[in-house]
Design a protein around this motif. Structure first.
Motif, PDB file in Angstrom:
ATOM      1  N   SER A 145     -12.382   3.731 -27.066  1.00 55.14           N
ATOM      2  CA  SER A 145     -13.251   2.644 -26.640  1.00 55.14           C
ATOM      3  C   SER A 145     -12.482   1.677 -25.755  1.00 55.14           C
ATOM      4  O   SER A 145     -11.249   1.700 -25.700  1.00 55.14           O
ATOM      5  N   GLY A 146     -13.240   0.818 -25.107  1.00 52.87           N
ATOM      6  CA  GLY A 146     -12.675  -0.255 -24.314  1.00 52.87           C
ATOM      7  C   GLY A 146     -12.366   0.129 -22.885  1.00 52.87           C
ATOM      8  O   GLY A 146     -12.549   1.260 -22.453  1.00 52.87           O
ATOM      9  N   LYS A 147     -11.906  -0.889 -22.156  1.00 57.97           N
ATOM     10  CA  LYS A 147     -11.472  -0.726 -20.779  1.00 57.97           C
ATOM     11  C   LYS A 147     -10.552  -1.891 -20.452  1.00 57.97           C
ATOM     12  O   LYS A 147     -10.542  -2.895 -21.146  1.00 57.97           O
ATOM     13  N   ALA A 148      -9.776  -1.736 -19.409  1.00 54.05           N
ATOM     14  CA  ALA A 148      -8.928  -2.806 -18.917  1.00 54.05           C
ATOM     15  C   ALA A 148      -9.125  -2.883 -17.417  1.00 54.05           C
ATOM     16  O   ALA A 148      -8.725  -1.983 -16.687  1.00 54.05           O
ATOM     17  N   SER A 149      -9.802  -3.944 -16.959  1.00 56.38           N
ATOM     18  CA  SER A 149     -10.049  -4.125 -15.532  1.00 56.38           C
ATOM     19  C   SER A 149      -9.039  -5.117 -14.976  1.00 56.38           C
ATOM     20  O   SER A 149      -8.955  -6.249 -15.443  1.00 56.38           O
ATOM     21  N   ILE A 150      -8.294  -4.675 -13.980  1.00 58.12           N
ATOM     22  CA  ILE A 150      -7.280  -5.508 -13.347  1.00 58.12           C
ATOM     23  C   ILE A 150      -7.745  -5.787 -11.920  1.00 58.12           C
ATOM     24  O   ILE A 150      -7.886  -4.867 -11.113  1.00 58.12           O
ATOM     25  N   THR A 151      -8.007  -7.053 -11.626  1.00 59.60           N
ATOM     26  CA  THR A 151      -8.398  -7.472 -10.278  1.00 59.60           C
ATOM     27  C   THR A 151      -7.183  -8.101  -9.624  1.00 59.60           C
ATOM     28  O   THR A 151      -6.548  -8.994 -10.199  1.00 59.60           O
ATOM     29  N   VAL A 152      -6.861  -7.633  -8.418  1.00 58.73           N
ATOM     30  CA  VAL A 152      -5.672  -8.112  -7.710  1.00 58.73           C
ATOM     31  C   VAL A 152      -6.112  -8.935  -6.511  1.00 58.73           C
ATOM     32  O   VAL A 152      -6.738  -8.414  -5.584  1.00 58.73           O
ATOM     33  N   LYS A 153      -5.789 -10.221  -6.547  1.00 64.18           N
ATOM     34  CA  LYS A 153      -6.135 -11.138  -5.463  1.00 64.18           C
ATOM     35  C   LYS A 153      -5.033 -11.115  -4.418  1.00 64.18           C
ATOM     36  O   LYS A 153      -3.850 -11.140  -4.745  1.00 64.18           O
ATOM     37  N   ALA A 154      -5.440 -11.067  -3.146  1.00 63.63           N
ATOM     38  CA  ALA A 154      -4.468 -11.140  -2.056  1.00 63.63           C
ATOM     39  C   ALA A 154      -3.907 -12.560  -2.014  1.00 63.63           C
ATOM     40  O   ALA A 154      -4.608 -13.532  -2.303  1.00 63.63           O
ATOM     41  N   ILE A 155      -2.657 -12.681  -1.679  1.00 66.22           N
ATOM     42  CA  ILE A 155      -2.023 -13.992  -1.573  1.00 66.22           C
ATOM     43  C   ILE A 155      -2.266 -14.515  -0.164  1.00 66.22           C
ATOM     44  O   ILE A 155      -1.990 -13.841   0.821  1.00 66.22           O
TER      45      ILE A 155
END
Length: 179
Positions: A145-155
């Motif tokens: 179960s579950g998920k891990a969403s990683i959003t990467v913001k540009a600098i």
């Protein structure tokens, strides 16, 4: 399910407490629903065409269903890393396969019940990590179960000040601009 020799004329299966024969009690193939954890005995008494019979018993150990859960939703800046955690129950060691939606990774022989790994996706992307398959030492598949969403913001890099200035006290400097 459990299977025995095909050359017999009669079969009689029996099990210790903790299970129920769901089908095939008098056939070569029996299906058992185990409803209690621990060690149990399964026995088959076979009779051949001449009327001779014999019994064979085996110990079956029923383990709890293992569970694996992935977590770690976050937003990070480009060039940074994030930690993703997979919590595991059941009997160590575990073997896991997970994906980021594009690539699949497999890690075997995990001995700790929380497995942590680092990720650093590309700037401007969101990667969602999910479990594909998890097995524990018993070889049984875990409920995942579950998920891990990683959003990467540009600098966003600010511009630099255009040029050095030399001014006299009390005089007005030229405007500072960004390049």
């Amino acid at each position: 399910g459990y299977t025995t020799d095909t050359a017999m004329s009669a079969y009689k299966w029996s099990i210790s407490d903790g299970g129920t024969i769901s089908s095939g009690a008098d056939t070569q193939n029996v299906k058992i629903l185990w409803n209690a954890l621990g060690s149990h005995t399964i026995t088959v008494n076979c009779t051949n065409a001449l009327g001779c019979s014999g019994a064979s018993s085996k110990i079956v150990t029923v383990y709890p269903q293992s569970v694996a859960s992935i977590s770690g939703d976050t937003v990070i800046c480009a060039g940074s890393e994030s930690l993703i955690k997979i919590k595991l129950t059941g009997k160590a060691p575990w073997n896991i396969s997970y994906t980021d939606g594009t690539n699949t990774q497999t890690v075997n022989n995990i001995k700790e019940s929380t497995y942590i790994f680092r990720v650093s996706p590309s700037a401007g992307t969101t990667k969602t990590y999910t479990l594909i398959n998890v097995t524990d030492a018993t070889g049984n598949a875990a409920l995942v179960s579950g998920k891990a969403s990683i959003t990467v913001k540009a600098i966003t890099v600010p511009g630099a000040i255009a040029a050095d200035q030399k001014i006299a006290p009390g005089s007005k400097p030229a405007p500072i601009t960004s390049v």
